[in-house]
Design a protein around this motif. Structure first.
Motif, short mmCIF file in Angstrom:
data_model
loop_
_atom_site.label_atom_id
_atom_site.label_comp_id
_atom_site.label_asym_id
_atom_site.label_seq_id
_atom_site.Cartn_x
_atom_site.Cartn_y
_atom_site.Cartn_z
N SER A 97 -4.73 -5.09 -10.36
CA SER A 97 -5.49 -3.83 -10.37
C SER A 97 -5.15 -2.94 -9.17
O SER A 97 -5.45 -1.76 -9.18
CB SER A 97 -7.00 -4.11 -10.41
N ARG A 98 -4.53 -3.51 -8.14
CA ARG A 98 -4.15 -2.71 -6.98
C ARG A 98 -2.76 -2.06 -7.12
O ARG A 98 -2.35 -1.29 -6.26
CB ARG A 98 -4.14 -3.59 -5.72
N VAL A 99 -2.03 -2.40 -8.19
CA VAL A 99 -0.72 -1.81 -8.42
C VAL A 99 -0.91 -0.35 -8.82
O VAL A 99 -1.72 -0.02 -9.68
CB VAL A 99 0.05 -2.56 -9.53
N SER A 100 -0.18 0.53 -8.18
CA SER A 100 -0.32 1.96 -8.42
C SER A 100 0.66 2.41 -9.51
O SER A 100 1.78 2.85 -9.23
CB SER A 100 -0.06 2.74 -7.12
N PHE A 101 0.21 2.30 -10.76
CA PHE A 101 1.05 2.72 -11.88
C PHE A 101 1.22 4.24 -11.90
O PHE A 101 2.26 4.74 -12.33
CB PHE A 101 0.45 2.23 -13.21
N LEU A 116 8.60 -1.50 -6.17
CA LEU A 116 8.28 -2.33 -5.00
C LEU A 116 7.21 -1.66 -4.15
O LEU A 116 6.23 -2.31 -3.74
CB LEU A 116 9.54 -2.58 -4.16
N PHE A 117 7.35 -0.36 -3.90
CA PHE A 117 6.33 0.36 -3.13
C PHE A 117 4.98 0.37 -3.85
O PHE A 117 3.93 0.32 -3.22
CB PHE A 117 6.76 1.80 -2.83
N ALA A 118 5.02 0.42 -5.18
CA ALA A 118 3.78 0.43 -5.96
C ALA A 118 3.11 -0.95 -5.96
O ALA A 118 1.88 -1.05 -6.05
CB ALA A 118 4.05 0.88 -7.38
N ILE A 119 3.91 -2.00 -5.84
CA ILE A 119 3.37 -3.36 -5.88
C ILE A 119 2.87 -3.83 -4.51
O ILE A 119 1.93 -4.63 -4.43
CB ILE A 119 4.45 -4.34 -6.41
N LEU A 120 3.45 -3.33 -3.43
CA LEU A 120 3.08 -3.78 -2.08
C LEU A 120 1.57 -3.79 -1.82
O LEU A 120 1.05 -4.77 -1.28
CB LEU A 120 3.81 -2.98 -1.02
N PRO A 121 0.83 -2.74 -2.19
CA PRO A 121 -0.62 -2.79 -1.93
C PRO A 121 -1.35 -3.88 -2.71
O PRO A 121 -2.46 -4.26 -2.36
CB PRO A 121 -1.12 -1.40 -2.37
#
Length: 188
Positions: free
Chosen positions: A68-72, A53-58
């Protein structure tokens, strides 16, 4: 041809339960029981969900969801760190909680001290300095064992803890374990 084991109609064991034995039982219950494993699995899945969830928020913005903004990399770095911290803390806190609980046990006033366990085709009886408990094999929930103990559960969380040191040798302990499993399986 394998040698046949000696069949007995009854076992009577005298043994001492120590604080270390109680610790081993509680530790096993906290980390190997199906309910404990399920609870830990849910905790790790909860952490993974929070990190994702924290990675998807941005990635959520005015222009919608942009993958592309998801922080994998955040997911790949944070989850192992959080999992390791969870693993370390749960063991440390559980060890402390079990030790506090066991410290309250008084010798010969309940679990710590001398025990006499008698098992037969009819069931199981245990006596201590302060009481006696009996159960038929129908009242035995399950029988488990590890390298040091045989556990005869009379409820989902309560068991007679039989240290393998109560037997003369490993073969006698294994014969006892197999015999009580046979009696349990035969039922009433």
């Amino acid at each position: 041809m394998a040698p046949q084991r000696e069949l007995r109609d009854r076992y009577a064991l005298d043994y001492e339960i120590t604080r270390d034995d109680l610790f081993a039982f509680q530790w096993r219950a906290a980390f190997t029981s199906p309910r404990a494993r399920r609870t830990r699995r849910w905790a790790y899945l909860g952490w993974l969900a929070a990190i994702v969830l924290f990675a998807i928020l941005p990635a959520i913005g005015r222009d919608g969801f942009v993958i592309s903004r998801v922080s994998f990399i955040f997911i790949l770095v944070a989850f192992p760190i959080v999992s390791l911290a969870q693993w370390f803390l749960e063991r440390r806190l559980m060890r402390r909680a079990i030790r506090r609980l066991i410290a309250e046990e008084k010798p010969e006033r309940g679990q710590v001290g001398r025990h006499r366990l008698t098992v037969s085709r009819e069931g199981i009886a245990e006596s201590t300095a302060v009481g006696e408990a009996r159960a038929s094999w129908a009242g035995v929930d399950r029988i488990e064992h590890n390298a040091d103990y045989i556990f005869i559960y009379t409820s989902a969380v309560g068991a007679h803890v039989v240290p393998r040191r109560a037997f003369r040798d490993a073969q006698e302990a294994e014969d006892f374990h197999q015999q009580i499993r046979d009696w349990k399986a035969a039922g009433p």
